[in-house]
Enzyme design. Structure first.
Site, PDB file in Angstrom:
ATOM      1  CD  GLU A 392      -1.356   2.414   2.004  1.00 44.95           C
ATOM      2  OE1 GLU A 392      -2.081   3.401   2.062  1.00 44.95           O
ATOM      3  OE2 GLU A 392      -0.193   2.410   2.495  1.00 44.95           O
ATOM      4  CB  SER A 591     -27.848  26.219 -17.114  1.00 44.09           C
ATOM      5  OG  SER A 591     -28.816  25.685 -16.258  1.00 44.09           O
ATOM      6  CG  ASP A 630     -29.510  -7.150  -6.368  1.00 42.97           C
ATOM      7  OD1 ASP A 630     -28.634  -7.377  -5.512  1.00 42.97           O
ATOM      8  OD2 ASP A 630     -29.973  -8.016  -7.132  1.00 42.97           O
ATOM      9  CG  HIS A 650     -17.213   7.962  -7.399  1.00 42.42           C
ATOM     10  ND1 HIS A 650     -18.051   9.037  -7.272  1.00 42.42           N
ATOM     11  CD2 HIS A 650     -17.817   6.936  -6.742  1.00 42.42           C
ATOM     12  CE1 HIS A 650     -19.120   8.669  -6.552  1.00 42.42           C
ATOM     13  NE2 HIS A 650     -18.993   7.398  -6.229  1.00 42.42           N
TER      14      HIS A 650
HETATM   15 ZN   LIG Z   1      -0.866   3.171   5.939  1.00 43.58          ZN
END
Ligand SMILES: [Zn+2]
Ligand SMILES: *[C@@H]1O[C@H](CO)[C@@H](O)[C@H](O)[C@H]1NC(C)=O
Ligand SMILES: *[C@@H]1O[C@H](CO)[C@@H](O)[C@H](O)[C@H]1NC(C)=O
Length: 710
Positions: A392, A591, A630, A650
């Site tokens: 990570e 707009s 769902d 996203h």
């Molecule tokens: Zn971390």
């Protein structure tokens, strides 16, 4: 009146088995809570084991922690436990020849050199020969020589300020201070402004606020040779396989094409930064740029002594390595194809007692409690997936590769990702971030966990919720603020790439959630055991909240998302966006009308959904329940724009372009609008796409194609 939703968060043992596939029924047995079983002693024992050696991604010690976690998951009784490896491009310093920074005099002789590593101060493990010299991951190697410029926090506005003073970073080496943004953004700005190298340091103003004598091992603050390591890559995942998984045989782009910094970067502590700063020439930096070192901070460029230069010798190199996720599965009894994911990374910059091993200890304890319950025949309704991520720290590498590999299944089946990177960095308050769908679940679960701080209880705040509300009030006096998800931990691939609702949380000591020894050698077991969380009571509290959330999502018959909060959130955020950009938009004939009507539709659709629709559900009919769930799961997914060639797809929230740690609402539009010369056609299109997506959320809730009243 509808049938009330039955949350079985606290009744996991009663409702979880096959005998009660639907839970309208009341069963008169004393409820036991899984979270009551969290054992501080066990948390301490896991943390001690996890922090005995440095466990940087791709090293043998990282593999050792993977094996430890796998064996624990198996011992605890999870159904399927696997170490999932990926071969990826990482970055390491040279163990034999540490990176250094020199001051060269007029003849090119070095008159000052940095050490290149942190000095052992207290815990025996600090002297381990396996500790790497200090480095910034994915720094380019190189030996630039030039004049030094002080750029304060290295934000865009800081470089702009320098320019306004007639100082260009072009061809210079930049000295920048940690503390206001993600270090990858500092390096990117430095590159944009033409720097040939970046030196990062931690100023005592932020990192030793009570003076240089009140530091580790006596306190949680930074001693003068402490160095914050970390990645300076802005992209996520394996740099050679952008957006596809690094599985064996996968195509890899040439390293030269990877999205990585192309200048050397090196972090140092403030003992050494002081020497650079006290020799700097140029005008005095403004008062806000002065740190707490006993020197007058100047802007540069260059040193007071004519012809003195700074030289960086950086030998950090990119290298292929194998990283390891550990994935443990506990199959659900009723809906095994619906996943509640609990995630935490395992790799650390050194010992990582706070980041991430405190979170790993919590994850292990949760696996133990669920595993033992399953062995007694009590399984959750939905499947739990315990994820211990590798690499990570380099840029969400293990989690993103896994999410890319399993994107289709996860997009179909994952209910939520509950991420805890750091479980405890202080004792002040819980600090959660999450999607609006999850707000109610955060309020409910935190109200059910007792306050780990006796002073807070004495002050009339009996639960974790109350202290959270006290520290982070919102406009609504009854509920605390939930942060927006930026990036900087493994929830990001889930929410930003696939639209899987996510929560990230820790127990923190400061309002910003940072802690001084972050990513340094001194994130040792001693720091947590003796300074940050004596007795492991805060870690216990956080672990209990995590279990309560997992129970809530794994066992509630109806998934406990509340779309009404999404409606309110969108209205508030759209209003803020409009306040900021309306004039500009109007000038270009753009707009937001369609936004307002779409948001109104989400709000009324959500009211219908949680009111009439939910009220008329037959909870005994698994098809009706599944359909309702769902539809709930589809809400967040509508905001994913699959046309976007990035892992940030996203359209409501996006990691900010000036600080990756921060979540920016309508971030792609904000980026377009903040450009020096906005592309108005793109803005127009972007506004329209967002309107369409918000309307899609309403359509999903109405469960009908007849959204325009035909
Ligand atoms: Zn971390
Ligand atoms: C700060 O530096 C000045 C000059 O080097 C010195 O006289 C003074 O004692 C120092 N103050 C502290 C608090 O170290
Ligand atoms: C909270 O932590 C601080 C150190 O950061 C410590 O001084 C204080 O005593 C702790 N309070 C409690 C109630 O544990």
């Amino acid at each position: 009146m509808g049938i009330p939703i039955v949350f079985v968060a606290s009744l996991v043992f009663l409702f979880a088995s096959q005998r009660f596939p639907c839970t309208g029924q009341q069963i008169d047995i004393e409820a036991r809570r899984l979270s009551d079983g969290v054992d501080s002693e066990k948390l301490r024992e896991y943390l001690r084991r996890l922090t005995q050696a440095p466990h940087v991604a791709g090293t043998e010690e990282e593999l050792d922690t993977a094996i430890y976690v796998r064996d624990k998951f198996l011992e605890f009784g999870l159904d399927s436990v696997k170490i999932v490896p990926y071969d990826v491009l990482l970055s390491y310093p040279d163990r034999e020849r540490p990176n250094t920074i020199h001051i060269l005099d007029g003849t090119g002789e070095s008159v000052f050199s940095t050490l290149g590593y942190e000095e052992p101060l207290f815990a025996p493990e600090e002297s381990s020969p396996r500790v790497f010299p200090t480095f910034s991951a994915y720094s380019a190697p190189g030996e630039p020589i030039g004049d030094l410029v002080y750029a304060c926090y290295g934000r865009r506005e800081d470089f702009q300020y320098l320019l306004s003073q007639g100082i260009s970073a072009e061809g210079k080496i930049v000295l920048a201070r940690y503390g206001m943004s993600f270090r990858g953004n500092i390096v990117k700005f430095a590159m944009e402004y033409g720097a040939i190298g970046v030196i990062l340091y931690s100023d005592p103003k932020e990192y030793a606020p009570y003076g240089e004598d009140f530091v580790y091992p006596d306190s949680e603050y930074m001693p003068d040779m402490a160095v914050q390591s970390g990645t300076v890559m802005l992209a996520n995942g394996d740099p050679t396989t952008p957006q596809w998984p690094s599985v064996p045989g996968a195509y890899r782009i040439p390293e030269a094409e990877a999205d990585l910094p192309d200048i050397p970067v090196q972090p140092i502590g403030y003992r050494e930064a002081r020497i650079l700063l006290e020799n700097l020439a140029g005008v005095q930096a403004p008062p806000e740029w002065q740190g707490a070192l006993n020197v007058t901070y100047r802007l540069g460029p260059g040193f007071a002594q004519p012809n003195w230069k700074v030289k960086m010798e950086v030998r950090t190199r990119n290298e292929m390595a194998t990283v390891h996720n550990v994935i443990g599965i506990l199959h659900g009894s009723v809906e095994p194809d619906r996943y509640v994911i609990l995630g935490n990374h395992r790799d650390a910059w050194v010992f990582g007692a706070v980041d991430p091993s405190s979170g790993t200890a919590s994850l292990l304890e949760i696996a133990r409690l669920y595993g033992e319950a399953a062995l007694e025949g009590n399984r959750p309704r939905r499947t739990l997936i315990f994820c211990s991520w590798g690499a990570e720290e380099y840029g969400l590498v293990g989690s993103l590769e896994w999410v890319e590999e399993h994107a289709n299944v996860l997009a179909d089946r994952a209910v939520i990702n509950l991420n805890v990177d750091i479980s405890v960095s202080g004792n002040r308050t819980l600090s959660p971030s999450g999607c609006p769908l999850t707000y109610q679940s955060l309020y409910t679960t935190t109200k059910s966990v007792g306050n780990p701080n006796p002073d807070e209880i004495a002050a009339g705040r009996p639960t974790v919720f109350h202290t959270w509300l006290h520290n982070f009030p919102s406009e609504d006096p009854d509920v605390p603020q939930v942060g927006n998800l930026g990036s900087g931990s493994d929830y990001a691939p889930f929410i930003h790439f696939l639209g899987i609702p996510s929560i990230d949380m820790s127990y923190i000591g400061t309002e910003e959630g940072d802690y001084a020894l972050y990513h340094s050698l001194y994130e040792t077991f001693h720091l947590v055991d003796y300074i940050l969380d004596r007795g492991f009571t805060y870690m216990k509290g956080l672990t209990q909240v995590w279990i309560e959330l997992a129970d809530h999502y794994a066992n509630s018959v109806l998934i406990p998302f509340d779309v009404r909060d999404y409606g309110k959130f969108l209205r508030r955020q759209a209003q803020d966006f409009s306040n900021t950009f309306e004039t500009q938009l109007q000038e270009h004939g753009i707009s937001l009308e369609l936004w307002w009507s779409a948001i109104d539709n989400v709000i009324s659709a959500a009211d219908f959904f949680h009111g009439e629709h939910q009220g008329s559900l037959n909870l005994e009919n698994p098809y009706e329940v599944r359909r309702f769930n769902d539809e709930l799961m589809a809400v967040e997914r509508v905001f994913i724009d699959s046309m976007i060639q990035s892992d940030a797809r996203h359209l409501i929230y996006k990691p900010s372009s000036s600080d990756t740690y921060r979540g920016e609402v309508f971030g792609s539009l904000v980026d377009l609008l903040l450009a020096a010369d906005p592309d108005w056609e793109k803005v127009k299109k972007g506004v329209s796409v967002v309107a369409h997506m918000i309307q899609s959320a309403a359509n999903v809730l109405m469960g009908s194609l007849n959204t325009r009243g035909f």
